[in-house]
Design a protein around this motif. Structure first.
Motif, mmCIF file in Angstrom:
data_model
loop_
_atom_site.group_PDB
_atom_site.id
_atom_site.type_symbol
_atom_site.label_atom_id
_atom_site.label_comp_id
_atom_site.label_asym_id
_atom_site.label_seq_id
_atom_site.Cartn_x
_atom_site.Cartn_y
_atom_site.Cartn_z
ATOM 1 N N GLY A 109 0.798 -1.228 0.000
ATOM 2 C CA GLY A 109 0.000 0.000 0.000
ATOM 3 C C GLY A 109 0.827 1.271 0.000
ATOM 4 N N ARG A 110 2.109 1.140 -0.301
ATOM 5 C CA ARG A 110 2.989 2.322 -0.332
ATOM 6 C C ARG A 110 3.124 2.908 -1.726
ATOM 7 N N LEU A 111 2.606 2.210 -2.726
ATOM 8 C CA LEU A 111 2.540 2.731 -4.096
ATOM 9 C C LEU A 111 1.058 2.861 -4.406
ATOM 10 N N VAL A 112 0.604 4.100 -4.463
ATOM 11 C CA VAL A 112 -0.822 4.356 -4.666
ATOM 12 C C VAL A 112 -0.979 5.421 -5.740
ATOM 13 N N LEU A 113 -1.865 5.156 -6.673
ATOM 14 C CA LEU A 113 -2.197 6.122 -7.728
ATOM 15 C C LEU A 113 -3.706 6.231 -7.821
ATOM 16 N N ASP A 114 -4.168 7.387 -8.292
ATOM 17 C CA ASP A 114 -5.599 7.457 -8.539
ATOM 18 C C ASP A 114 -5.905 6.568 -9.742
ATOM 19 N N PRO A 115 -7.093 5.990 -9.786
ATOM 20 C CA PRO A 115 -7.409 5.015 -10.836
ATOM 21 C C PRO A 115 -7.214 5.522 -12.262
ATOM 22 N N VAL A 116 -7.539 6.767 -12.519
ATOM 23 C CA VAL A 116 -7.389 7.305 -13.876
ATOM 24 C C VAL A 116 -5.915 7.365 -14.270
ATOM 25 N N SER A 117 -5.086 7.864 -13.380
ATOM 26 C CA SER A 117 -3.640 7.927 -13.664
ATOM 27 C C SER A 117 -3.061 6.536 -13.831
ATOM 28 N N ALA A 118 -3.461 5.624 -12.967
ATOM 29 C CA ALA A 118 -2.965 4.246 -13.061
ATOM 30 C C ALA A 118 -3.344 3.638 -14.408
ATOM 31 N N ASP A 119 -4.589 3.832 -14.835
ATOM 32 C CA ASP A 119 -5.036 3.291 -16.126
ATOM 33 C C ASP A 119 -4.236 3.863 -17.289
ATOM 34 N N GLU A 120 -3.933 5.155 -17.232
ATOM 35 C CA GLU A 120 -3.160 5.787 -18.302
ATOM 36 C C GLU A 120 -1.743 5.223 -18.369
ATOM 37 N N VAL A 121 -1.111 5.070 -17.206
ATOM 38 C CA VAL A 121 0.255 4.551 -17.170
ATOM 39 C C VAL A 121 0.270 3.088 -17.618
ATOM 40 N N VAL A 122 -0.693 2.311 -17.152
ATOM 41 C CA VAL A 122 -0.788 0.901 -17.538
ATOM 42 C C VAL A 122 -0.971 0.784 -19.046
ATOM 43 N N ALA A 123 -1.827 1.612 -19.623
ATOM 44 C CA ALA A 123 -2.049 1.559 -21.076
ATOM 45 C C ALA A 123 -0.744 1.842 -21.827
ATOM 46 N N GLY A 124 0.020 2.818 -21.361
ATOM 47 C CA GLY A 124 1.300 3.121 -21.994
ATOM 48 C C GLY A 124 2.291 1.972 -21.867
ATOM 49 N N LEU A 125 2.326 1.352 -20.698
ATOM 50 C CA LEU A 125 3.221 0.206 -20.500
ATOM 51 C C LEU A 125 2.797 -0.988 -21.335
ATOM 52 N N GLU A 126 1.502 -1.179 -21.500
ATOM 53 C CA GLU A 126 1.028 -2.281 -22.350
ATOM 54 C C GLU A 126 1.421 -2.060 -23.807
ATOM 55 N N ARG A 127 1.370 -0.812 -24.260
ATOM 56 C CA ARG A 127 1.822 -0.504 -25.625
ATOM 57 C C ARG A 127 3.322 -0.763 -25.756
ATOM 58 N N THR A 128 4.075 -0.366 -24.743
ATOM 59 C CA THR A 128 5.516 -0.595 -24.749
ATOM 60 C C THR A 128 5.821 -2.087 -24.759
ATOM 61 N N LEU A 129 5.114 -2.847 -23.958
ATOM 62 C CA LEU A 129 5.319 -4.297 -23.909
ATOM 63 C C LEU A 129 5.006 -4.937 -25.258
ATOM 64 N N ALA A 130 3.953 -4.487 -25.901
ATOM 65 C CA ALA A 130 3.614 -5.015 -27.232
ATOM 66 C C ALA A 130 4.730 -4.713 -28.229
ATOM 67 N N LEU A 131 5.294 -3.512 -28.176
ATOM 68 C CA LEU A 131 6.388 -3.143 -29.072
ATOM 69 C C LEU A 131 7.632 -3.992 -28.795
ATOM 70 N N VAL A 132 7.949 -4.193 -27.532
ATOM 71 C CA VAL A 132 9.119 -5.003 -27.168
ATOM 72 C C VAL A 132 8.929 -6.433 -27.662
ATOM 73 N N ARG A 133 7.751 -6.985 -27.441
ATOM 74 C CA ARG A 133 7.487 -8.355 -27.921
ATOM 75 C C ARG A 133 7.594 -8.441 -29.439
ATOM 76 N N SER A 134 7.107 -7.433 -30.115
ATOM 77 C CA SER A 134 7.185 -7.399 -31.572
ATOM 78 C C SER A 134 8.643 -7.364 -32.030
ATOM 79 N N ARG A 135 9.441 -6.537 -31.401
ATOM 80 C CA ARG A 135 10.861 -6.461 -31.765
ATOM 81 C C ARG A 135 11.573 -7.780 -31.503
ATOM 82 N N LEU A 136 11.218 -8.433 -30.410
ATOM 83 C CA LEU A 136 11.826 -9.735 -30.130
ATOM 84 C C LEU A 136 11.444 -10.764 -31.184
ATOM 85 N N ARG A 137 10.178 -10.764 -31.611
ATOM 86 C CA ARG A 137 9.754 -11.698 -32.662
ATOM 87 C C ARG A 137 10.525 -11.433 -33.953
#
Length: 107
Positions: free
Chosen positions: A17-45
């Motif tokens: 509980g020491r890392l806390v974000l408001d839900p909207v900010s968390a969703d935005e950051v997660v969406a960006g990380l998911e895009r980054t993860l997709a790009l990394v996986r694509s480059r690895l393929r």
């Protein structure tokens, strides 16, 4: 290289509980990380396919793939193993930030 990522730390902080974000900010950051993860996986393929070619010649690839191959090979040459490590670590960040967006703030 493992010091470059802090996925386990993020997971621990979120669980405690020491890392806390408001839900909207968390969703935005997660969406960006998911895009980054997709790009990394694509480059690895792309990199794995390139490595399996008997003769590696860019001019024999379709034009729309050449830049993707150059980008993937360049990243791997500059930081060998980094893409593989990112594929392991980014999901930890995503999980931690999702969790951090659901927890009430600690007072």
């Amino acid at each position: 290289m493992s010091g470059d990522f802090a996925g386990d730390l993020f997971l621990t902080l979120a669980a405690e509980g020491r890392l806390v974000l408001d839900p909207v900010s968390a969703d935005e950051v997660v969406a960006g990380l998911e895009r980054t993860l997709a790009l990394v996986r694509s480059r690895l393929r792309i990199l794995r396919l390139w490595e399996q070619l008997p003769v590696q010649r860019l001019d024999e690839l379709p034009a729309e793939l050449r830049q993707d191959v150059v980008d993937a090979v360049f990243v791997d040459q500059l930081t060998p193993g980094r893409l593989e490590r990112a594929v392991v670590e980014l999901p930890k960040y995503i999980e931690a930030l999702r969790s951090a967006g659901r927890l009430p703030p600690v007072v």
